[in-house]
Design an enzyme around this catalytic site. Structure first.
Site, PDB file in Angstrom:
ATOM      1  N   HIS A   1      -2.699   0.575  -3.937  1.00 21.10           N
ATOM      2  CA  HIS A   1      -2.323  -0.667  -3.265  1.00 21.10           C
ATOM      3  C   HIS A   1      -2.518  -1.849  -4.204  1.00 21.10           C
ATOM      4  CE1 HIS A   1      -6.632  -1.485  -1.585  1.00 21.10           C
ATOM      5  NE2 HIS A   1      -6.376  -2.389  -2.491  1.00 21.10           N
TER       6      HIS A   1
ATOM      7  N   HIS B   1      -5.804   1.706  12.554  1.00 17.20           N
ATOM      8  CA  HIS B   1      -6.256   1.989  11.195  1.00 17.20           C
ATOM      9  C   HIS B   1      -7.406   2.982  11.182  1.00 17.20           C
ATOM     10  CE1 HIS B   1      -7.897   1.482   7.106  1.00 17.20           C
ATOM     11  NE2 HIS B   1      -6.613   1.337   6.806  1.00 17.20           N
TER      12      HIS B   1
ATOM     13  N   SER C   1       0.852  -1.192   0.000  1.00 18.06           N
ATOM     14  CA  SER C   1       0.000   0.000   0.000  1.00 18.06           C
ATOM     15  C   SER C   1       0.885   1.238   0.000  1.00 18.06           C
ATOM     16  CB  SER C   1      -0.912  -0.009   1.231  1.00 18.06           C
ATOM     17  OG  SER C   1      -1.771   1.096   1.249  1.00 18.06           O
TER      18      SER C   1
END
Length: 342
Positions: A314, A290, A210
């Site tokens: 990503h 996250h 990513s």
């Protein structure tokens, strides 16, 4: 609006998407498109590792890799990144991509012997390879014009796609998800081959790369990214690096790409090995680290709107057991997939 899944890989669904056909994403995103004749790609991570100041063998190892990729049947694309891992070792990681497995196989036999065969004093070396079928991975880009990673070897890019900007979009973009839950099974095991350590991983292991590219940003946007977003991203990457095993993340590397001259660029990416796609999804959807990354990114993007020059992308792969190869020589025991069997 297109489906992220290319027409030749669309099959009657036994598992439904999380959104309906009338869903409208809040912003555009794009995926790499491969020629229908491409059945499989190869993603090969070659790494070298050392502690402290780089020994002369580190520079010679870099030269060795550059020589390897210039040999017959070498990759269509490769890049080079740097990071310092949780044990304080510097790592140089080269990632090479092929869309022809036969060409890779012809290249890999001598390349493996050269990379992890004879000992190289002062550095560790590792090889981590996935060769997924094209229905086992997906890509996503926030903008067109600068592909990265496996997308560089694609035939082109899509138009705007439907399956993104919602939890579950990552799974929905993987063609195999139309019919398969892609559950992981088995546990990684260690096999010793003289000084080489091989990790035999489980079925449906997941990897994500990513990336972030802030090289096009102006002074104000660059400051906003580096001061408001990147520290939150780094905190999440450090959590996965240091404590990710508790949530199914075997290993995480947060790396800066190097340019052709070896200097660090304004591009970075996180690359992590996961027990399963489900484990990655749980972290993305609900883990505080996250959630903070997502919140910081949304605040940034909503403040700048279409004027934002930050590029995001990503690639996510869910690999069958026979599509994986992990080998380490002279590396510390928390390197890559060695952490899964430690």
């Amino acid at each position: 609006m297109e489906s992220a899944i290319p027409p030749h890989l669309i099959t009657p669904r036994r598992r439904h998407r999380r959104v309906d056909d009338d869903y409208k994403p809040p912003y555009p995103s794009f995926v790499a498109r491969y020629k229908p004749g491409v059945a499989r790609v190869v993603m090969a991570y070659f790494g070298l590792q050392y502690r402290g100041e780089a020994p002369p063998t580190a520079a010679s190892s870099t030269s060795d890799f550059v020589k390897l990729v210039s040999e017959a049947h070498g990759p269509s694309h490769w890049d080079h990144a740097h990071y310092v891992d949780q044990a304080g070792f510097a790592n140089e990681v080269f990632v090479a991509y092929w869309d022809d497995v036969a060409r890779f196989d012809a290249w890999f036999v001598p390349a493996r012997a050269a990379w992890t065969g004879p000992g190289v004093d002062g550095v560790g070396r590792f090889i981590e390879v996935l060769r997924p079928a094209v229905d086992r991975y997906e890509t996503l880009f926030s903008s067109l014009g600068r592909p990265e990673g496996v997308a560089v070897i694609a035939g082109g890019m899509s138009g705007e796609v439907l399956e993104h900007a919602y939890w579950g979009g990552m799974r929905d973009r993987i063609p195999l998800s139309q019919t398969d839950e892609m559950r992981s099974s088995g546990k990684p095991t260690l096999l010793q081959d003289g000084p080489r350590l091989r990790v035999l991983a489980a079925d449906n292991l997941c990897v994500i790369r990513s990336g972030q590219d802030w090289s096009d940003t102006d002074t104000a946007e660059r400051r906003m990214y580096l001061e408001d977003v990147e520290p939150v991203l780094r905190e999440g990457m450090d959590f996965l690096r240091d404590d990710g095993i508790s949530i199914g993340c075997y290993s995480n590397r947060y790396m800066r790409l190097r340019g052709p001259d070896g200097a660090l660029t304004e591009k970075s990416y996180g690359q992590s090995w996961w027990q399963s796609l489900s484990a990655l999804e749980r972290w993305a959807e609900s883990h505080p680290t996250h959630v903070r990354i997502f919140g910081a990114a949304m605040k940034y993007l909503s403040s700048l709107g279409p004027a934002a020059k930050l590029r995001l992308y990503h690639e996510v792969t869910v690999a069958a057991a026979d599509e994986q190869f992990f080998e380490y020589r002279g590396c510390h025991p928390k390197t890559g997939m060695l952490a899964a069997v430690g």
